[in-house]
Design an enzyme around this catalytic site. Sequence first.
Site, short mmCIF file in Angstrom:
data_model
loop_
_atom_site.label_atom_id
_atom_site.label_comp_id
_atom_site.label_asym_id
_atom_site.label_seq_id
_atom_site.Cartn_x
_atom_site.Cartn_y
_atom_site.Cartn_z
N LYS A 1 -0.30 -3.64 -12.85
CA LYS A 1 -0.75 -5.15 -12.93
C LYS A 1 -1.87 -5.58 -13.42
CE LYS A 1 -1.49 -7.79 -9.19
NZ LYS A 1 -2.45 -7.32 -7.88
N LYS B 1 9.66 -3.75 -1.85
CA LYS B 1 9.05 -3.71 -0.13
C LYS B 1 10.74 -4.41 0.19
CE LYS B 1 4.74 -4.97 0.28
NZ LYS B 1 4.39 -4.05 0.95
N GLU C 1 -4.79 -10.00 4.51
CA GLU C 1 -5.40 -8.85 4.48
C GLU C 1 -6.34 -9.47 5.06
OE1 GLU C 1 -4.46 -6.69 0.96
OE2 GLU C 1 -4.96 -8.39 0.03
N ASP D 1 -4.76 -11.78 -8.58
CA ASP D 1 -4.25 -10.81 -7.80
C ASP D 1 -3.79 -11.06 -7.77
OD1 ASP D 1 -4.64 -8.10 -7.20
OD2 ASP D 1 -5.84 -8.64 -5.14
N HIS E 1 2.90 -11.22 -6.46
CA HIS E 1 3.71 -10.96 -5.12
C HIS E 1 4.02 -12.24 -5.15
CE1 HIS E 1 2.04 -7.55 -6.00
NE2 HIS E 1 0.75 -7.47 -5.50
N LYS F 1 -8.02 -12.25 0.92
CA LYS F 1 -8.57 -10.80 2.36
C LYS F 1 -9.63 -11.94 3.11
CE LYS F 1 -8.32 -8.76 -1.80
NZ LYS F 1 -7.58 -7.50 -1.62
N LYS G 1 -3.25 -7.64 8.72
CA LYS G 1 -2.43 -7.83 7.21
C LYS G 1 -0.86 -8.19 7.44
CE LYS G 1 -1.36 -4.43 3.88
NZ LYS G 1 -1.45 -4.94 3.26
C1 BG6 Z 1 -2.56 -5.96 -4.83
C2 BG6 Z 1 -3.62 -6.28 -4.49
O1 BG6 Z 1 -1.01 -5.94 -5.54
O2 BG6 Z 1 -1.34 -5.75 -3.41
C3 BG6 Z 1 -3.89 -5.62 -3.67
O3 BG6 Z 1 -3.80 -5.75 -6.71
C4 BG6 Z 1 -3.77 -5.99 -2.14
O4 BG6 Z 1 -5.78 -6.24 -3.71
C5 BG6 Z 1 -2.81 -5.39 -2.27
O5 BG6 Z 1 -4.74 -4.84 -1.01
C6 BG6 Z 1 -1.69 -5.53 -1.47
O6 BG6 Z 1 -0.31 -4.64 -1.33
P1 BG6 Z 1 0.00 -4.91 0.62
O7 BG6 Z 1 1.47 -4.24 -0.24
O8 BG6 Z 1 -0.74 -3.39 0.88
O9 BG6 Z 1 1.04 -5.74 0.92
#
Ligand code: BG6
Length: 516
Positions: free
Chosen positions: A155, A189, A223, A242, A247, A347, A352
């Site tokens: 992506k 995941k 995050e 993003d 997701h 963000k 997280k």
């Molecule tokens: C990515 C995004 O697809 O996923 C990022 O581009 C983001 O901005 C990341 O930080 C988060 O992934 P994970 O697995 O750390 O939750």
Amino acid sequence: MEANTRPEPTVFVIFGAAGDLSWHKLIPALYSMFVDHWLPEKFLIIGTGHRRLQEDEFRSHLKAGVEKYARRTMTEEDWSRFAVHLSFMTADLEKPEVFVELARKLADQDREWNARANHIFYLGLPPGMVEPVARELARVKINLDRQRSRIVVEKPFGRDLDSARALNRSLTDLFHESQIYRIDHYLGKETVQNIMAFRFANTLFEPVWNRNYIDHVQITVAESEGVGNRGHYYDQSGALRDMIQNHLLQILCLIAMEPPVSFSADEIRNRKVDVLHAIRPITPGMVQTCAVRGQYGAGWIESQPVDPYRVESNVAPDSATETFAAVKLLVDNWRWQGVPFYLRTGKRLPAKISEVSIQFRPVPHQPFPATAVMEARPNRLLFAIQPEEGLLLRFEAKYPGPTMRLSPVIMQFFYREAFKSTPPEAYETLLLDVMLGDATLFMRADQTEAAWEVLAPILSLWGTGQPTDFPNYQAGTWGPEAAETLLAQDGRNWIMPTFLQCQEDTAVCRVTMVQT
Ligand code: BG6
């Protein structure tokens, strides 16, 4: 992923191999897979990049990433055995002769192994490079073997509906759809995959998985990090593109999809795309009431001061890019009519954490005296995706004692406790699937387009109207005030993530879930 199956001989070509994705995710994943004997014996990684790197420089650069990020601890012995499978090719991807050389290398390797190897082309490249590189691969005819030649596209898959359609058209002119693996690492995941196991391998839950029993669903992917060194990409993207377009919408699909008839890639993907098609179209007039955007200002994360988004590197000082997005979606079908799905991501939020909460309706009739139900709460089911991976179910029990008093309690399942093992990283699962030719966990062309279609009106409105209130949330908080209003207007509130306080102390997290 097919259990206990080792892929056929494979050459794995990474375009953009000197970049962060390889260092941070791909090579650490391949290393752990190697240590766990998931990779075939005949296995070669060819990294390409425009920098002039000697093979040993390339390897020692990657070694540091493995040391830091691989699930399997790096040992010198395993590293040396793994590193012999790594090679580097300096490549200016604008030069056609590079692809001629690549085709020759692949052919030589097949001859040396006396095998017809899988050829996997991993395009970890800026979006504008994807189509030209795919075209060059086709020009030297290394796209032709439908069984063994595959491309993996990272992506962002386009930046809106039109560009995604155009990219799909070009790629499907060059490769057959079955050869294209559009990656969304959330689908790899363990807990995300477990949504399907939970729903379709148990009789208990499916009968209540509908509008009659479920009040609403919340999906939070938070995050605490800022944009780090990705400002260049992120400032052109923002949270909606993003994270939500891929997701979070994919998680929504897994929660809302109908039971599949089989576990075949197309059956699963058909059921998921049905959900995207059923999402009520958002008209421009509805954007105000069903979508919220935010951008972080200065604040505190884990007691440390952090900068506002607009001063991060490669971010415009007057940037209008959202670092937080929340949306309310409705799924117009028999099962979900009237059940809101609230999605939020951002963000520089307090932690997280990724969780899905299924909030059930209160019981239709409460026979207990008022004094008994003071602490009563409707059932809630929680899919914890990260940092904890597990499932929690909140239900009511009688508090011990002579009087009838109800109290919420939690039944919980954690991967690390139940299976006494660390689940593989998402990229490990997905890379193995690509090698095995299993596309179940990858996005089909129509899914990516349907997801863009859902968000198109929001993107279009946000793209034209500049926000006047950015930055509108302080780093280290749960986003702008308007995100609260989004749920408050429906008489609801965001559920405080359960694992916020409980990475070490699960007793605390039990309490958090019970009380909210
Ligand atoms: C990515 C995004 O697809 O996923 C990022 O581009 C983001 O901005 C990341 O930080 C988060 O992934 P994970 O697995 O750390 O939750």
